[in-house]
Design a protein around this motif. Structure first.
Motif, PDB file in Angstrom:
ATOM      1  N   ASN A  40       4.664  10.807   5.858  1.00 25.33           N
ATOM      2  CA  ASN A  40       5.828  11.621   6.213  1.00 25.33           C
ATOM      3  C   ASN A  40       7.010  11.171   5.353  1.00 25.33           C
ATOM      4  O   ASN A  40       7.317   9.979   5.295  1.00 25.33           O
ATOM      5  N   PRO A  41       7.690  12.086   4.650  1.00 23.09           N
ATOM      6  CA  PRO A  41       8.765  11.677   3.738  1.00 23.09           C
ATOM      7  C   PRO A  41       9.906  10.922   4.403  1.00 23.09           C
ATOM      8  O   PRO A  41      10.629  10.190   3.726  1.00 23.09           O
ATOM      9  N   THR A  42      10.081  11.096   5.717  1.00 22.95           N
ATOM     10  CA  THR A  42      11.132  10.339   6.392  1.00 22.95           C
ATOM     11  C   THR A  42      10.728   8.890   6.645  1.00 22.95           C
ATOM     12  O   THR A  42      11.534   8.116   7.158  1.00 22.95           O
ATOM     13  N   ARG A  43       9.497   8.535   6.294  1.00 18.95           N
ATOM     14  CA  ARG A  43       8.990   7.192   6.554  1.00 18.95           C
ATOM     15  C   ARG A  43       8.600   6.435   5.288  1.00 18.95           C
ATOM     16  O   ARG A  43       8.190   5.264   5.380  1.00 18.95           O
ATOM     17  N   THR A  44       8.680   7.054   4.133  1.00 23.54           N
ATOM     18  CA  THR A  44       8.141   6.440   2.916  1.00 23.54           C
ATOM     19  C   THR A  44       9.196   5.689   2.111  1.00 23.54           C
ATOM     20  O   THR A  44       9.015   5.441   0.917  1.00 23.54           O
ATOM     21  N   GLY A  45      10.273   5.297   2.756  1.00 15.62           N
ATOM     22  CA  GLY A  45      11.279   4.494   2.062  1.00 15.62           C
ATOM     23  C   GLY A  45      10.709   3.218   1.486  1.00 15.62           C
ATOM     24  O   GLY A  45      11.120   2.761   0.402  1.00 15.62           O
ATOM     25  N   ILE A  46       9.747   2.599   2.178  1.00 20.88           N
ATOM     26  CA  ILE A  46       9.136   1.368   1.681  1.00 20.88           C
ATOM     27  C   ILE A  46       8.480   1.599   0.324  1.00 20.88           C
ATOM     28  O   ILE A  46       8.584   0.756  -0.578  1.00 20.88           O
ATOM     29  N   LEU A  47       7.841   2.754   0.137  1.00 22.33           N
ATOM     30  CA  LEU A  47       7.204   3.037  -1.149  1.00 22.33           C
ATOM     31  C   LEU A  47       8.253   3.247  -2.238  1.00 22.33           C
ATOM     32  O   LEU A  47       8.092   2.782  -3.377  1.00 22.33           O
ATOM     33  N   ASP A  48       9.340   3.933  -1.908  1.00 27.28           N
ATOM     34  CA  ASP A  48      10.403   4.149  -2.886  1.00 27.28           C
ATOM     35  C   ASP A  48      11.057   2.831  -3.287  1.00 27.28           C
ATOM     36  O   ASP A  48      11.396   2.617  -4.458  1.00 27.28           O
ATOM     37  N   ILE A  49      11.243   1.945  -2.316  1.00 26.00           N
ATOM     38  CA  ILE A  49      11.857   0.638  -2.614  1.00 26.00           C
ATOM     39  C   ILE A  49      10.948  -0.182  -3.520  1.00 26.00           C
ATOM     40  O   ILE A  49      11.397  -0.756  -4.531  1.00 26.00           O
ATOM     41  N   LEU A  50       9.669  -0.239  -3.192  1.00 23.30           N
ATOM     42  CA  LEU A  50       8.745  -1.018  -4.020  1.00 23.30           C
ATOM     43  C   LEU A  50       8.609  -0.412  -5.412  1.00 23.30           C
ATOM     44  O   LEU A  50       8.452  -1.133  -6.403  1.00 23.30           O
ATOM     45  N   GLN A  51       8.706   0.914  -5.495  1.00 19.52           N
ATOM     46  CA  GLN A  51       8.683   1.551  -6.818  1.00 19.52           C
ATOM     47  C   GLN A  51       9.902   1.122  -7.630  1.00 19.52           C
ATOM     48  O   GLN A  51       9.796   0.848  -8.834  1.00 19.52           O
ATOM     49  N   ARG A  52      11.062   1.045  -6.996  1.00 17.68           N
ATOM     50  CA  ARG A  52      12.258   0.551  -7.688  1.00 17.68           C
ATOM     51  C   ARG A  52      12.062  -0.885  -8.170  1.00 17.68           C
ATOM     52  O   ARG A  52      12.682  -1.308  -9.145  1.00 17.68           O
ATOM     53  N   MET A  53      11.222  -1.634  -7.444  1.00 11.95           N
ATOM     54  CA  MET A  53      10.968  -3.038  -7.807  1.00 11.95           C
ATOM     55  C   MET A  53       9.842  -3.168  -8.831  1.00 11.95           C
ATOM     56  O   MET A  53       9.444  -4.283  -9.175  1.00 11.95           O
ATOM     57  N   GLY A  54       9.331  -2.030  -9.308  1.00  6.01           N
ATOM     58  CA  GLY A  54       8.334  -2.053 -10.374  1.00  6.01           C
ATOM     59  C   GLY A  54       6.914  -1.820  -9.935  1.00  6.01           C
ATOM     60  O   GLY A  54       6.000  -1.833 -10.775  1.00  6.01           O
ATOM     61  N   ALA A  55       6.664  -1.609  -8.657  1.00  4.08           N
ATOM     62  CA  ALA A  55       5.303  -1.422  -8.167  1.00  4.08           C
ATOM     63  C   ALA A  55       4.828   0.006  -8.408  1.00  4.08           C
ATOM     64  O   ALA A  55       5.613   0.954  -8.399  1.00  4.08           O
ATOM     65  N   THR A  56       3.535   0.149  -8.611  1.00  4.59           N
ATOM     66  CA  THR A  56       2.896   1.453  -8.682  1.00  4.59           C
ATOM     67  C   THR A  56       1.692   1.443  -7.744  1.00  4.59           C
ATOM     68  O   THR A  56       1.193   0.392  -7.358  1.00  4.59           O
ATOM     69  N   TRP A  57       1.255   2.632  -7.372  1.00  5.67           N
ATOM     70  CA  TRP A  57       0.083   2.761  -6.502  1.00  5.67           C
ATOM     71  C   TRP A  57      -0.512   4.145  -6.747  1.00  5.67           C
ATOM     72  O   TRP A  57       0.050   4.960  -7.483  1.00  5.67           O
ATOM     73  N   ALA A  58      -1.639   4.403  -6.107  1.00  4.32           N
ATOM     74  CA  ALA A  58      -2.275   5.709  -6.212  1.00  4.32           C
ATOM     75  C   ALA A  58      -2.483   6.275  -4.819  1.00  4.32           C
ATOM     76  O   ALA A  58      -2.760   5.538  -3.871  1.00  4.32           O
ATOM     77  N   LEU A  59      -2.323   7.594  -4.690  1.00  7.10           N
ATOM     78  CA  LEU A  59      -2.630   8.296  -3.450  1.00  7.10           C
ATOM     79  C   LEU A  59      -3.924   9.070  -3.639  1.00  7.10           C
ATOM     80  O   LEU A  59      -4.122   9.737  -4.659  1.00  7.10           O
ATOM     81  N   ASP A  60      -4.806   8.984  -2.653  1.00  5.87           N
ATOM     82  CA  ASP A  60      -6.080   9.678  -2.697  1.00  5.87           C
ATOM     83  C   ASP A  60      -6.299  10.372  -1.350  1.00  5.87           C
ATOM     84  O   ASP A  60      -5.734   9.962  -0.332  1.00  5.87           O
ATOM     85  N   ASN A  61      -7.104  11.421  -1.344  1.00  4.86           N
ATOM     86  CA  ASN A  61      -7.407  12.144  -0.104  1.00  4.86           C
ATOM     87  C   ASN A  61      -6.135  12.598   0.616  1.00  4.86           C
ATOM     88  O   ASN A  61      -6.003  12.460   1.832  1.00  4.86           O
ATOM     89  N   VAL A  62      -5.196  13.142  -0.142  1.00  8.64           N
ATOM     90  CA  VAL A  62      -3.942  13.610   0.450  1.00  8.64           C
ATOM     91  C   VAL A  62      -4.225  14.828   1.325  1.00  8.64           C
ATOM     92  O   VAL A  62      -4.894  15.773   0.915  1.00  8.64           O
ATOM     93  N   ARG A  63      -3.709  14.780   2.564  1.00  9.54           N
ATOM     94  CA  ARG A  63      -3.919  15.874   3.512  1.00  9.54           C
ATOM     95  C   ARG A  63      -2.572  16.255   4.101  1.00  9.54           C
ATOM     96  O   ARG A  63      -1.944  15.463   4.809  1.00  9.54           O
ATOM     97  N   GLU A  64      -2.131  17.476   3.795  1.00 15.52           N
ATOM     98  CA  GLU A  64      -0.802  17.927   4.213  1.00 15.52           C
ATOM     99  C   GLU A  64      -0.861  19.115   5.170  1.00 15.52           C
ATOM    100  O   GLU A  64       0.163  19.738   5.449  1.00 15.52           O
ATOM    101  N   ASP A  65      -2.046  19.422   5.696  1.00 14.61           N
ATOM    102  CA  ASP A  65      -2.195  20.617   6.518  1.00 14.61           C
ATOM    103  C   ASP A  65      -2.064  20.330   8.008  1.00 14.61           C
ATOM    104  O   ASP A  65      -2.227  21.237   8.830  1.00 14.61           O
ATOM    105  N   ALA A  66      -1.782  19.085   8.394  1.00 12.38           N
ATOM    106  CA  ALA A  66      -1.642  18.725   9.800  1.00 12.38           C
ATOM    107  C   ALA A  66      -0.166  18.569  10.154  1.00 12.38           C
ATOM    108  O   ALA A  66       0.722  18.736   9.310  1.00 12.38           O
ATOM    109  N   ILE A  67       0.091  18.239  11.413  1.00 12.16           N
ATOM    110  CA  ILE A  67       1.473  18.011  11.849  1.00 12.16           C
ATOM    111  C   ILE A  67       2.106  16.909  11.017  1.00 12.16           C
ATOM    112  O   ILE A  67       3.272  16.992  10.633  1.00 12.16           O
ATOM    113  N   GLU A  68       1.322  15.860  10.728  1.00 16.26           N
ATOM    114  CA  GLU A  68       1.799  14.741   9.924  1.00 16.26           C
ATOM    115  C   GLU A  68       0.921  14.583   8.681  1.00 16.26           C
ATOM    116  O   GLU A  68      -0.303  14.484   8.800  1.00 16.26           O
ATOM    117  N   PRO A  69       1.498  14.568   7.470  1.00 18.02           N
ATOM    118  CA  PRO A  69       0.691  14.374   6.260  1.00 18.02           C
ATOM    119  C   PRO A  69       0.168  12.954   6.158  1.00 18.02           C
ATOM    120  O   PRO A  69       0.825  11.996   6.575  1.00 18.02           O
TER     121      PRO A  69
END
Length: 447
Positions: free
Chosen positions: A275-304
């Motif tokens: 949920n974009p309102t909860r992914t601040g941790i990923l944005d912060i770590l990205q600012r700190m130089g971290a990268t990651w991969a997303l797999d099996n993304v599912r956006e058709d439910a109440i919560e992605p």
């Protein structure tokens, strides 16, 4: 690691963290599944529910309000909520014990304000010290009768249900708990309740109520809600099956940082809520130089949701402030640990809310990481960390804060000697079997 009832001795990790992990269900959504499911007419089947102390507090409170909830300890991540409808709650026979859960107490303030009966909310010592005026005052403007210690700011809170009137309310700070409490009260108020927040906050309540058919509209940072004219629908998946609680990104944060810091590590974390309102941790770590991969993304439910793949990487310092703080408010203990190993200075501002969480998270994070050799300076509204700094084993204290306890456990994995964590059992408040999951000693199964 050697564990007693209260203490945990953690030895430095001599091997990488690898493999697949499933972290527990989202705590915020698990609370709301019980509360909102209770207001539906019909049965909500919920899988992936978080069987942790805070969520059990909500379960017990809702049962005390007359809601039949099935929960079998043999299948602890499944619950069945038999909704009683908006007006089917009953007066409790005793005080309602919220244990240590601020979410339970604040959301129940909004729910109980519009009922036709009397109730009292209380909890353990730390919860009775947390400020409640931020939710009680706007509810009083709606006509709620709420009293408590310190001029109505501290629990126990006595609530005498009353007819409510809609208000237009501009929140001074973004808070999902306050917003959700006012939305719940708005379901019982005459007129349209309009809530505007100064920035993004968790929107789980909005998503779930919308799926249940509540008269609710969203416009940027403003939500409008009215009393429903038709029964609310039970919580279900889009295909009509059980409502699935995604894995909690706030819990996943500890494993993400552990994989970033422990050399040669690679972890796959499955079915994590993004949920974009909860992914601040990923944005912060990205600012700190971290990268990651997303797999099996599912956006058709109440919560992605998605699987998150992360591996060991070097980090650098950054500045964290503004709206980004709200989207990562529960993750700052582990962000501080990451910052101890980042090159340069990491500055956190605009996070004064951390002073009034389960504990004073700013002061206690700084105090305990300093024992391990971190160069961390507390500020009124955040902290400054200078790194990278080798960490040493020490005796540290959780201060009754589950997120601080987990953050110190991760820090201990990269220390130069054994660390003893006092009060380690508090980790079960949000992440049962955290240590076993972190080390890969829990078999990965479907929720």
């Amino acid at each position: 690691m050697h564990k007693t009832m209260q203490n945990l001795t953690i030895h430095p990790l001599t091997h990488p963290l690898t493999g697949t992990r499933r972290v527990p269900g989202d705590k915020s959504i698990s609370h709301r599944a019980l509360i909102l499911g209770a207001l539906a007419e019909g049965t909500s089947d919920v899988v992936g529910w978080l069987p942790a102390a805070d969520c059990y507090a909500t379960l017990h409170v809702m049962r005390a309000l007359g809601v039949p909830i099935e929960h079998d300890p043999a299948t602890p991540t499944r619950v069945r909520v038999h909704g009683v409808g908006l007006h089917g709650l009953r007066e409790p026979e005793n005080v309602l014990d919220c244990d240590g859960s601020g979410t339970t107490m604040r959301l129940l303030c909004g729910l109980l304000a519009g009922q036709s009966f009397f109730s009292v909310l209380t909890g353990r010592d730390a919860l009775r010290r947390r400020p409640m005026r931020r939710v009680a005052d706007p509810l009083r403007r709606m006509g709620a009768a709420i009293d408590g210690r310190d001029g109505g700011n501290l629990a126990p809170l006595a609530i005498r249900g009353a007819p409510l009137r809609a208000i237009t309310y501009e929140m001074p700070i973004a808070s999902a708990q306050v917003k959700s409490a006012l939305m719940l009260a708005g379901l019982y108020a005459e007129g349209e309740t309009v809530i505007t927040q100064p920035g993004p906050a968790r929107d789980h309540t909005e998503r779930m109520l919308h799926a249940m058919g509540a008269p609710l509209t969203l416009e940027a940072n403003t939500v409008r809600v009215q009393a429903p004219q038709a029964p609310l629908r039970p919580l279900t998946a889009p295909d009509g099956g059980a409502f699935v609680v995604p894995a909690d990104i706030s819990s996943a944060a500890f494993l993400i940082v552990a994989a970033l810091l422990v050399p040669n590590s690679t972890l796959r974390l499955v079915d994590v809520g993004i949920n974009p309102t909860r992914t601040g941790i990923l944005d912060i770590l990205q600012r700190m130089g971290a990268t990651w991969a997303l797999d099996n993304v599912r956006e058709d439910a109440i919560e992605p949701t998605a699987d998150l793949i992360v591996h060991h990487q070097p980090l650098h310092g950054t500045t964290i402030a503004g709206d980004l703080v709200v989207r990562a408010i529960d993750e700052f203990p582990i962000i501080a640990v990451a910052a101890t190993q980042a090159e340069g200075e990491t500055i956190v501002r605009d996070a004064a809310e951390l002073r009034v969480k389960e504990t004073d998270r700013i002061g206690n994070v700084a105090r305990e990481l300093r024992k391990m050799g971190a160069d961390i300076e507390p500020l009124d509204d955040g902290f400054v960390v200078r790194g990278p700094t080798p960490l040493r084993g020490a005796t540290v204290e959780s201060h009754g804060d589950h997120r601080l306890a987990m953050a110190l456990t991760v820090a201990a994995l990269i220390a130069d000697g054994p660390t003893t964590l006092q009060g380690a059992d508090v980790m079960a408040d949000s992440f049962p079997r955290f240590v076993e999951t972190l080390l890969g000693e829990v078999e990965e199964t479907q929720a």
